[in-house]
Design an enzyme around this catalytic site. Structure first.
Site, short mmCIF file in Angstrom:
data_model
loop_
_atom_site.label_atom_id
_atom_site.label_comp_id
_atom_site.label_asym_id
_atom_site.label_seq_id
_atom_site.Cartn_x
_atom_site.Cartn_y
_atom_site.Cartn_z
N HIS A 1 30.96 27.85 38.50
CA HIS A 1 32.07 28.27 37.65
C HIS A 1 32.92 27.08 37.22
O HIS A 1 33.52 27.10 36.14
CB HIS A 1 32.92 29.31 38.37
CG HIS A 1 32.31 30.68 38.42
ND1 HIS A 1 32.96 31.82 38.04
CD2 HIS A 1 31.06 31.08 38.78
CE1 HIS A 1 32.16 32.87 38.17
NE2 HIS A 1 31.00 32.44 38.63
N GLY B 1 33.57 19.84 32.40
CA GLY B 1 32.35 19.95 33.18
C GLY B 1 32.62 19.99 34.67
O GLY B 1 33.56 20.65 35.13
N ASP C 1 31.97 40.81 44.92
CA ASP C 1 33.24 41.26 45.49
C ASP C 1 34.01 42.19 44.56
O ASP C 1 34.74 43.07 45.03
CB ASP C 1 34.13 40.06 45.82
CG ASP C 1 33.61 39.26 47.00
OD1 ASP C 1 32.91 39.84 47.85
OD2 ASP C 1 33.90 38.04 47.08
#
Length: 357
Positions: free
Chosen positions: A71, A85, A200
């Site tokens: 992520h 990045g 989750d």
């Protein structure tokens, strides 16, 4: 002629010995290729393994550290105009990036990592990607991921809407990966991480719901189980981003399923089933590319030898879960031979949630 042969052998031995002794011995006795890497061994042992990963476990924190690295890095474009990045912006600017919808639930790991990051003395990018490599190494069967030292501090948060989500269609997912510089095959390779992952927030009533029946082993079981016919939802489903799963207690992401069935990616997906060597090789290569996004490799120091060596699976061959067989496979790449797998005897299992979620 004999004397010349001896001299050649002696020269070869000398070169081999030079290669062996070329490493640097650190104050703690470890050997590394570069003295700058010596400072990482105490961080790996005393901060990451002892504090973050509960004594080198392949648990929720290790799974989440790997998710965090993806992520963090994927909010990047080879065309410019997006994030930096693999720069650690998701940790340094966690209040901003954890508010993105695609980062739902990720604040748990940023909250755990942030105080340890502050103790480490590393840049945010180096910390995030070292933690991912070390946490992954705690999972039996995983590849030994590369790690490069020397990322500068991040300058700004990555923009929103740059992380693929479970509700996205294949065209959108592949376009986002392509914009970051990844092919469809590399996109599937990166999804090998789901072998030790859990959901989750897709269904908030059942946090820690794994994506396959062996969530503490880095094996190809997830690539098989995504292809099996669905029978149920693990919780209150259907929820956005999930489709029926074959096993109780297991979640199947909509994005994984559509990638497994789409002609642009189906053969890459199916080729992973029961091919441990292919999966770890392609995942390692794709992760190396991921953690170098936004950076010049020549300006970083290769400190891969500080990453622990993962345990090798004694038997990497996977099996159909009990009550499933070849007839339950939703094959979308008929030109590729499906492996001949055995079936586990007994009743269909119920997959337990990942502790700590």
């Amino acid at each position: 002629m004999f004397a010349r042969l001896v001299s050649i052998v002696a020269l070869g031995a000398a070169m081999a010995n030079a290669a062996i002794t070329r490493g640097v011995r650190c104050p703690g006795g470890q050997v590394t290729s570069n003295r700058a890497c010596c400072a990482l061994f105490p961080i790996v042992d005393n901060l990451l393994q002892a504090q973050l990963f509960d004594g080198a476990e392949c648990g929720e924190e290790a799974h989440s550290a790997l998710r965090l690295s993806f992520h963090d890095a994927i909010g990047f474009s080879i065309h410019g105009g997006k994030g930096g990045g693999a720069d650690g912006s998701i940790l340094a600017f966690n209040k901003t990036e954890t508010a993105f919808h695609a980062n739902g639930g990720i604040s748990d790991i940023t909250d755990e990592q942030f105080p340890i990051f502050q103790q480490s003395g590393l840049s945010a990018g180096d910390f995030v990607h070292l933690a991912a490599a070390v946490g992954t190494a705690n999972c039996p069967g995983a590849p030994r991921l590369k790690f490069f030292l020397g990322r500068p501090p991040p300058q700004a948060p990555a923009p929103d809407l740059t992380i693929p989500e479970p509700t996205d269609d294949v065209t959108s997912i592949l376009a986002r990966f392509a914009d970051a510089g990844f092919s469809p095959a590399e996109a599937v390779a990166l999804l090998s991480s789901h072998t030790v992952a859990a959901a989750d927030v897709v269904d908030v009533t059942i946090p820690g719901t794994p994506f396959d029946s062996t969530p503490f082993t880095f094996d190809t079981q997830v690539f098989l189980e995504v292809l099996l016919k669905g029978r149920l939802f693990p919780g209150t489903g259907p929820n956005p981003g999930e489709v029926e799963s074959p096993l109780a207690g297991e979640m199947r992401l909509q994005s994984d399923f559509v990638l497994s069935q789409d002609p642009r990616t189906a053969c890459f997906w199916q080729a992973m089933v029961d091919n441990q060597e292919r999966m770890v090789t392609e995942f390692q290569a794709a992760m190396e590319k991921l953690q170098l996004l936004g950076h010049d490799r020549n300006k970083l120091i290769d400190c891969s030898d500080v990453v622990p060596v993962p345990k090798v699976l004694a038997n990497p061959q996977i099996k159909f879960p009990a009550t499933f067989d070849r007839a339950d496979v939703q094959v979308a790449c008929p030109e590729l031979r499906f492996p001949n797998l055995a079936t586990v005897a007994g009743a269909a299992p119920t997959v337990a949630p990942v502790p700590g979620s």
